[in-house]
Design a protein around this motif. Sequence first.
Motif, PDB file in Angstrom:
ATOM      1  N   VAL A   1      42.080  21.130  -4.642  1.00 21.51           N
ATOM      2  CA  VAL A   1      40.982  21.186  -3.670  1.00 21.51           C
ATOM      3  C   VAL A   1      41.514  20.951  -2.250  1.00 21.51           C
ATOM      4  O   VAL A   1      41.103  21.626  -1.294  1.00 21.51           O
ATOM      5  CB  VAL A   1      39.893  20.140  -4.017  1.00 21.51           C
ATOM      6  CG1 VAL A   1      38.791  20.145  -2.956  1.00 21.51           C
ATOM      7  CG2 VAL A   1      39.303  20.422  -5.384  1.00 21.51           C
ATOM      8  N   ALA A   2      42.440  20.001  -2.099  1.00 25.03           N
ATOM      9  CA  ALA A   2      43.035  19.760  -0.782  1.00 25.03           C
ATOM     10  C   ALA A   2      43.752  21.009  -0.273  1.00 25.03           C
ATOM     11  O   ALA A   2      43.641  21.370   0.913  1.00 25.03           O
ATOM     12  CB  ALA A   2      44.000  18.583  -0.862  1.00 25.03           C
ATOM     13  N   GLN A   3      44.502  21.684  -1.155  1.00 24.16           N
ATOM     14  CA  GLN A   3      45.198  22.912  -0.758  1.00 24.16           C
ATOM     15  C   GLN A   3      44.213  23.969  -0.262  1.00 24.16           C
ATOM     16  O   GLN A   3      44.461  24.665   0.718  1.00 24.16           O
ATOM     17  CB  GLN A   3      45.972  23.468  -1.965  1.00 24.16           C
ATOM     18  CG  GLN A   3      47.152  22.632  -2.391  1.00 24.16           C
ATOM     19  CD  GLN A   3      48.346  22.868  -1.480  1.00 24.16           C
ATOM     20  OE1 GLN A   3      48.469  22.252  -0.427  1.00 24.16           O
ATOM     21  NE2 GLN A   3      49.205  23.781  -1.873  1.00 24.16           N
ATOM     22  N   ARG A   4      43.086  24.085  -0.965  1.00 22.78           N
ATOM     23  CA  ARG A   4      42.078  25.072  -0.560  1.00 22.78           C
ATOM     24  C   ARG A   4      41.570  24.790   0.858  1.00 22.78           C
ATOM     25  O   ARG A   4      41.429  25.695   1.682  1.00 22.78           O
ATOM     26  CB  ARG A   4      40.912  25.047  -1.551  1.00 22.78           C
ATOM     27  CG  ARG A   4      39.839  26.093  -1.263  1.00 22.78           C
ATOM     28  CD  ARG A   4      38.487  25.688  -1.841  1.00 22.78           C
ATOM     29  NE  ARG A   4      38.605  25.243  -3.210  1.00 22.78           N
ATOM     30  CZ  ARG A   4      37.761  24.384  -3.785  1.00 22.78           C
ATOM     31  NH1 ARG A   4      36.749  23.874  -3.088  1.00 22.78           N
ATOM     32  NH2 ARG A   4      37.913  24.012  -5.034  1.00 22.78           N
ATOM     33  N   ILE A   5      41.273  23.506   1.137  1.00 18.03           N
ATOM     34  CA  ILE A   5      40.771  23.148   2.462  1.00 18.03           C
ATOM     35  C   ILE A   5      41.811  23.457   3.533  1.00 18.03           C
ATOM     36  O   ILE A   5      41.493  24.025   4.593  1.00 18.03           O
ATOM     37  CB  ILE A   5      40.401  21.652   2.503  1.00 18.03           C
ATOM     38  CG1 ILE A   5      39.267  21.344   1.527  1.00 18.03           C
ATOM     39  CG2 ILE A   5      40.003  21.241   3.913  1.00 18.03           C
ATOM     40  CD1 ILE A   5      38.988  19.862   1.380  1.00 18.03           C
ATOM     41  N   LEU A   6      43.046  23.114   3.273  1.00 16.26           N
ATOM     42  CA  LEU A   6      44.099  23.294   4.267  1.00 16.26           C
ATOM     43  C   LEU A   6      44.353  24.771   4.548  1.00 16.26           C
ATOM     44  O   LEU A   6      44.553  25.167   5.701  1.00 16.26           O
ATOM     45  CB  LEU A   6      45.382  22.610   3.781  1.00 16.26           C
ATOM     46  CG  LEU A   6      45.312  21.072   3.777  1.00 16.26           C
ATOM     47  CD1 LEU A   6      46.419  20.482   2.926  1.00 16.26           C
ATOM     48  CD2 LEU A   6      45.400  20.538   5.199  1.00 16.26           C
ATOM     49  N   ARG A   7      44.320  25.600   3.515  1.00 17.63           N
ATOM     50  CA  ARG A   7      44.523  27.032   3.733  1.00 17.63           C
ATOM     51  C   ARG A   7      43.379  27.644   4.540  1.00 17.63           C
ATOM     52  O   ARG A   7      43.598  28.497   5.402  1.00 17.63           O
ATOM     53  CB  ARG A   7      44.648  27.753   2.392  1.00 17.63           C
ATOM     54  CG  ARG A   7      46.003  27.574   1.712  1.00 17.63           C
ATOM     55  CD  ARG A   7      46.177  28.576   0.583  1.00 17.63           C
ATOM     56  NE  ARG A   7      45.193  28.372  -0.462  1.00 17.63           N
ATOM     57  CZ  ARG A   7      45.397  27.609  -1.545  1.00 17.63           C
ATOM     58  NH1 ARG A   7      46.542  26.961  -1.685  1.00 17.63           N
ATOM     59  NH2 ARG A   7      44.456  27.469  -2.461  1.00 17.63           N
ATOM     60  N   ALA A   8      42.148  27.188   4.278  1.00 17.09           N
ATOM     61  CA  ALA A   8      40.992  27.757   4.973  1.00 17.09           C
ATOM     62  C   ALA A   8      40.965  27.391   6.443  1.00 17.09           C
ATOM     63  O   ALA A   8      40.442  28.139   7.270  1.00 17.09           O
ATOM     64  CB  ALA A   8      39.707  27.289   4.306  1.00 17.09           C
ATOM     65  N   GLY A   9      41.544  26.250   6.803  1.00 17.40           N
ATOM     66  CA  GLY A   9      41.429  25.783   8.176  1.00 17.40           C
ATOM     67  C   GLY A   9      42.674  25.897   9.009  1.00 17.40           C
ATOM     68  O   GLY A   9      42.689  25.446  10.147  1.00 17.40           O
ATOM     69  N   THR A  10      43.729  26.517   8.507  1.00 17.11           N
ATOM     70  CA  THR A  10      45.013  26.614   9.213  1.00 17.11           C
ATOM     71  C   THR A  10      45.401  25.268   9.833  1.00 17.11           C
ATOM     72  O   THR A  10      45.713  25.177  11.016  1.00 17.11           O
ATOM     73  CB  THR A  10      44.974  27.701  10.307  1.00 17.11           C
ATOM     74  OG1 THR A  10      43.987  27.346  11.286  1.00 17.11           O
ATOM     75  CG2 THR A  10      44.645  29.059   9.707  1.00 17.11           C
ATOM     76  N   ILE A  11      45.362  24.206   9.010  1.00 16.03           N
ATOM     77  CA  ILE A  11      45.660  22.846   9.472  1.00 16.03           C
ATOM     78  C   ILE A  11      47.108  22.528   9.156  1.00 16.03           C
ATOM     79  O   ILE A  11      47.646  22.926   8.121  1.00 16.03           O
ATOM     80  CB  ILE A  11      44.719  21.836   8.777  1.00 16.03           C
ATOM     81  CG1 ILE A  11      43.255  22.219   9.031  1.00 16.03           C
ATOM     82  CG2 ILE A  11      44.965  20.432   9.297  1.00 16.03           C
ATOM     83  CD1 ILE A  11      42.269  21.400   8.235  1.00 16.03           C
ATOM     84  N   ARG A  12      47.754  21.792  10.041  1.00 12.52           N
ATOM     85  CA  ARG A  12      49.149  21.399   9.853  1.00 12.52           C
ATOM     86  C   ARG A  12      49.234  19.936   9.457  1.00 12.52           C
ATOM     87  O   ARG A  12      48.533  19.088  10.015  1.00 12.52           O
ATOM     88  CB  ARG A  12      49.956  21.603  11.138  1.00 12.52           C
ATOM     89  CG  ARG A  12      50.147  23.052  11.531  1.00 12.52           C
ATOM     90  CD  ARG A  12      50.780  23.137  12.900  1.00 12.52           C
ATOM     91  NE  ARG A  12      52.058  22.434  12.959  1.00 12.52           N
ATOM     92  CZ  ARG A  12      53.245  23.001  12.704  1.00 12.52           C
ATOM     93  NH1 ARG A  12      53.294  24.288  12.395  1.00 12.52           N
ATOM     94  NH2 ARG A  12      54.368  22.312  12.777  1.00 12.52           N
ATOM     95  N   ARG A  13      50.121  19.637   8.503  1.00  8.47           N
ATOM     96  CA  ARG A  13      50.373  18.247   8.127  1.00  8.47           C
ATOM     97  C   ARG A  13      51.286  17.598   9.162  1.00  8.47           C
ATOM     98  O   ARG A  13      52.129  18.254   9.767  1.00  8.47           O
ATOM     99  CB  ARG A  13      51.007  18.173   6.742  1.00  8.47           C
ATOM    100  CG  ARG A  13      50.123  18.684   5.617  1.00  8.47           C
ATOM    101  CD  ARG A  13      50.845  18.577   4.283  1.00  8.47           C
ATOM    102  NE  ARG A  13      50.010  19.051   3.194  1.00  8.47           N
ATOM    103  CZ  ARG A  13      49.943  20.311   2.809  1.00  8.47           C
ATOM    104  NH1 ARG A  13      50.673  21.229   3.419  1.00  8.47           N
ATOM    105  NH2 ARG A  13      49.155  20.668   1.810  1.00  8.47           N
ATOM    106  N   ALA A  14      51.132  16.272   9.301  1.00  6.04           N
ATOM    107  CA  ALA A  14      51.971  15.529  10.243  1.00  6.04           C
ATOM    108  C   ALA A  14      52.363  14.206   9.620  1.00  6.04           C
ATOM    109  O   ALA A  14      51.641  13.650   8.786  1.00  6.04           O
ATOM    110  CB  ALA A  14      51.227  15.296  11.558  1.00  6.04           C
ATOM    111  N   ALA A  15      53.507  13.684  10.045  1.00  5.27           N
ATOM    112  CA  ALA A  15      53.977  12.340   9.698  1.00  5.27           C
ATOM    113  C   ALA A  15      53.855  12.076   8.199  1.00  5.27           C
ATOM    114  O   ALA A  15      54.401  12.807   7.380  1.00  5.27           O
ATOM    115  CB  ALA A  15      53.216  11.308  10.531  1.00  5.27           C
ATOM    116  N   ALA A  16      53.098  10.996   7.834  1.00  8.32           N
ATOM    117  CA  ALA A  16      53.008  10.597   6.426  1.00  8.32           C
ATOM    118  C   ALA A  16      52.366  11.673   5.565  1.00  8.32           C
ATOM    119  O   ALA A  16      52.634  11.755   4.358  1.00  8.32           O
ATOM    120  CB  ALA A  16      52.217   9.300   6.318  1.00  8.32           C
TER     121      ALA A  16
END
Length: 878
Positions: A817-832
């Motif tokens: 589910v987290a992967q789905r959200i991240l792909r839909a929003g073009t969000i970048r992970r940072a730090a931790a």
Amino acid sequence: MLDAVPSLALPGWVSHESIPVETRFGVLKDLKSAFASTLHPYLFQIIDEIDWTMPATLPVSFSLDLLHRRLLRGGELVPLGDRAFDLLAVLAAAGGEAVAADTLMAQVWPGVTVTPGNLRVQVRALRRALGDAAVQNVPGVGYRLALSLTGAETGADALLADTLLGREAELERLRLLLSRSRLVTIVGPGGVGKTSLALAGSQQMQALRAVHVELAPVAQADLLPVVTAASMSLRLTGPDVKGAVLRALAERPTLLLLDNAEHLLDEVAGFAEELLGQCPNLHILLTSREPLGLTGEQLLHLCPLECPPEGEEKAVAIRTYPAVRLVLREHGRAGWPPPPDGQMPALARLCRHLDGLPLALLLLAAWMRDCPVTEVERVLSGRFQDLPLPAGAGSRHDNLHHMLRWSVEALSAEECLLLGRLTVFAGSWPVEAAAAVCGAAPLTPASVPGLVAGLVARSLVAGPIQTRQKGLRLLETIRDHVIARDPGLVAREGLRPLLCRWLSAHLRQHMQVVWLSGFNAPGLNADVADIRAMLNWAFSGGDVLAGQELVLDSYRHWNQSGPFAEIADFLTRAWSLCGPDTPPVIRAMLGLLLHGEGVPLRLPLHADRPRYAAEELDSAVAALRGDDVPPVWAIDGLMSAGFIRRYTGDQRACLALWEEAVAIAERYGVASDIVRHRSLLGWLRAELGEMEQARADFARALTQAEHHGLPRNLTLLRMADAEFNDNQIDRAIELTQQALTSGEPMPPTMHQTLLANLASYLLLRGRVMEAMRHAHDALTIMIKVDYTHAQPWALERGALLALTLGRQELALRLGVVAQRILRAGTIRRAAAEREIHARLSAGLPGLDSAADAGLPVGEALTALRGFYEELLSGPDAA
């Protein structure tokens, strides 16, 4: 007929069961077993519903209260439906005589044709409540009540008990005022319970003879002495009525209650002054919607009952507020079960709409008997003023409309006009707003403050004393009534565009005060309710451009106070209404905020970032560089533009835009933005591996925060992230804990982020249970404030915790589910966030390619919270 009989005490018949409960239960149980094949199923239901809590050998004491439609057994409420109660009332009024079945049906179901079967059902209901022998069949006639009913608390005492709920502090205040002063006035709007409090206060002054003078029916001032003499039951032997009153009042210490004096204020003031001057042992207590204005007069401003605040959704909490308690008590006394928890938010809204006025709440309780609370809310929306007040409520008015008209018709033409204009405000407002928006001819801005003061004195405009909130406001019941008198006034006089402009100007002015005062800046005088109302008007056929400017001037404040989804909706509506004539800077700001990070939510437009960055971003940034662009707009627009560049992969372009924003903040001395965005520069430099420059930015941000009295927790949060990037995890933990324990106020989103980051650092350090406690607290806040931006990080963190504790299936579900959200929003992970994802992917090799079962985000979060609560409540939680 029954309305004239507040209670009944019928001698002669006493019902009691002399057989012990255990014996009766055993006999009936045996009967059920022996005749299982022949007894009708309904008889089993009757046996099962017998009330076994009755005393075994002592007589049962019942009391009937017709005023509040309740039956009490030993002081406890006996649930009884409306028809059964009506039947009991008719039987009780017969004084033990038999009443024909036709008569009973005609009185219990007036105007409705029913069969004898309906009557038998209600008789059975009474027997279940009172005992089998309480209602007897009389062959060939009908039924008789063979039971003695004592009188419940009735009349004025009952009314006092009802309307004084939640008034303990006010009653004590009144007692103190009466002990210190000979002239006390209870002031408040109609229906707030002034008379009830005055009667209760007079009862407490036991050393004084109490005389209650009802002034509402008195239309002529020269009748004041006459009605006072009548209330004292004086025998008049001559024409000097006032002299007789003075002599009688001088004979013994007296408390004279002059009730409802507002329509004869000058005359009552003269009468009271003369009485006090000639009767040294006299105390006068008045109820009025405005004070007398006499020297030495002590005022008690009576506020409406406290209602649940907006946003309170928990049923347990809602039930504790006095306004709700009054409604529920009256509802229960009619024999109805309490509304379910799911109905409580709707009841809270209704109580707020009725301003917590006790008289209106009694009306609401009566209407709740016929349909669920949510249906009452739908059906009665905007119609409360025309509904009849409950029978026996003790009001001299038959509905709220008449009660309010009593107040409004006494106003001057100027006061009446201003009152109508003030309905443009949906929330609270300062006097300067009223002058600016409502001061057009024939009024003047200079005349408005004095007129407002008069309306406050008449309890038509409520101030902080009445509402327990800052600012002035019209109670909702009064506002609805005034609008109904002239529905087109606000539109006809063009007041909404004026209010939009005042709100925008005030919001910009407030932002400048924040720049100068920092953390110690005073609160906003504008009410979000007014901002909301004007935006809805502007985007629904009103002034679109005024609405677009207002949404851009207000979104910063809204981001601090919430709700985030609402401001995001207004920004989206404003963006959708952009056209060829929209000023470029307006279109630029709306596009940047919605595609960047203008609101702490995941938005549909985030998926459009690549297109926006390629086609519109450069022109939007250029529009922000004009000379007439408000500095705050330029700063926020450039920051959002930087986020868009970062999310589309250009970190250096992001850094340049953020440096430009910080330069504007420093040029205009916007201290709060210098601190916030200088620390953001440090955070990004740490991402780029430039730790020396990053630490320099953080040091400058902390210095500015200390100099201007601004909070440091945001800077500490970003410093912790930077230290984590430099592999200093223990230092990151230390800085985050310092921010959490600083004691500085912080918005919920920051509190959530600090807790979430601390959970991540602890998890990566191997301190799993500590991490879970903080992750649970962060998740709770995130769900409460609907902080959707944090959802993917919460799910990935939870997935790694689940994986660490051997819950691989749950970890995979959450991770997908987290992967789905991240792909839909073009969000970048940072730090931790990057490290957590790396460990999660290593532990779940198939995560990136796993099939998405389409689990809704809400269900995933619920599953995660359940997982946390299960483990934190277990034996290993400590």
